[in-house]
Design a protein around this motif. Structure first.
Motif, short mmCIF file in Angstrom:
data_model
loop_
_atom_site.label_atom_id
_atom_site.label_comp_id
_atom_site.label_asym_id
_atom_site.label_seq_id
_atom_site.Cartn_x
_atom_site.Cartn_y
_atom_site.Cartn_z
N PHE A 4 44.56 6.41 -77.71
CA PHE A 4 45.19 5.35 -76.66
C PHE A 4 44.11 4.87 -75.00
N GLU A 5 43.34 5.10 -75.23
CA GLU A 5 42.73 3.84 -74.40
C GLU A 5 41.82 3.17 -74.49
N MET A 6 41.59 2.78 -75.78
CA MET A 6 41.32 1.69 -76.15
C MET A 6 42.25 0.37 -75.89
N ARG A 7 41.63 -0.42 -76.22
CA ARG A 7 42.40 -1.99 -75.41
C ARG A 7 43.80 -1.95 -76.43
N PHE A 8 44.16 -2.63 -76.12
CA PHE A 8 45.38 -2.82 -77.13
C PHE A 8 45.17 -4.50 -77.69
N ALA A 9 44.58 -4.81 -77.26
CA ALA A 9 43.62 -6.12 -78.27
C ALA A 9 42.86 -5.93 -79.16
N LYS A 10 42.49 -5.14 -79.18
CA LYS A 10 41.33 -4.85 -80.16
C LYS A 10 41.91 -3.30 -81.16
N VAL A 11 43.64 -3.01 -81.16
CA VAL A 11 44.29 -2.26 -81.90
C VAL A 11 44.67 -3.37 -82.58
N ALA A 46 51.23 -11.77 -75.11
CA ALA A 46 50.51 -11.88 -74.46
C ALA A 46 49.82 -10.65 -73.60
N MET A 47 50.10 -9.53 -74.26
CA MET A 47 49.87 -8.21 -73.79
C MET A 47 47.88 -8.96 -75.04
N LEU A 48 48.15 -9.33 -75.73
CA LEU A 48 46.92 -9.07 -76.85
C LEU A 48 45.86 -9.95 -75.98
N ASP A 49 46.17 -10.73 -75.23
CA ASP A 49 45.40 -11.66 -73.49
C ASP A 49 44.80 -10.27 -72.46
N SER A 50 45.24 -9.22 -72.45
CA SER A 50 45.29 -8.79 -70.98
C SER A 50 44.43 -7.36 -71.71
N ASP A 51 43.92 -7.15 -70.41
CA ASP A 51 43.75 -5.90 -70.18
C ASP A 51 44.18 -4.25 -70.50
N SER A 52 45.29 -4.31 -70.80
CA SER A 52 46.10 -3.23 -71.29
C SER A 52 45.82 -2.01 -72.17
N THR A 53 45.93 -0.58 -72.45
CA THR A 53 45.54 -0.09 -73.17
C THR A 53 46.36 -0.15 -74.18
N TYR A 54 46.04 0.61 -75.42
CA TYR A 54 47.41 1.41 -76.50
C TYR A 54 47.79 2.59 -76.39
N GLY A 55 47.43 2.64 -75.20
CA GLY A 55 48.36 4.22 -73.78
C GLY A 55 49.42 3.45 -73.27
N ASP A 56 49.26 2.33 -72.48
CA ASP A 56 49.88 1.61 -71.73
C ASP A 56 51.33 1.02 -73.11
#
Length: 109
Positions: A4-11, A46-56
């Motif tokens: 949940f703390e990992m970046r969405f762009a990574k997961v 757009a989320m792939l280019d953001s700092d959003s986390t998987y939890g977000d």
């Protein structure tokens, strides 16, 4: 670090890669994800280019599909319907949907 703390762009790209390895497309993963969460494909991109986390990603989903509770089965040896934490259950439901997509199984969407 938990997922949940990992970046969405990574997961999220890992889900796409899992499907593509089995001959499925990124668009199909976007469609499954949209069905589950209510996000539009453009928002997910757009989320792939953001700092959003998987939890977000999970916490801010526009409209979690109530039909997701009908997704049954095992993912990583765990029965989805027995997962008590709602966030983890939703995460595992998306995993299961992508797994089923990759295997060519019929999806609820």
């Amino acid at each position: 670090m938990n997922v949940f703390e990992m970046r969405f762009a990574k997961v999220f790209p890992l889900l796409i890669a899992k499907a593509e390895r089995k001959g499925r497309s990124a668009d199909e993963v976007f469609a499954v994800t949209s069905w589950l969460t209510g996000y539009k494909k453009e928002t997910l991109i757009a989320m792939l280019d953001s700092d959003s986390t998987y939890g977000d990603f999970l916490d801010n989903a526009p409209c979690m599909n109530p039909e997701r509770m009908n997704v049954k089965g095992r993912i990583c040896g765990i029965k989805i319907e027995e997962i008590e934490d709602p966030r983890m259950r939703d995460l595992r439901i998306l995993d299961k949907l992508v797994d089923d997509l990759a295997k060519g199984k019929r999806l609820p969407i």
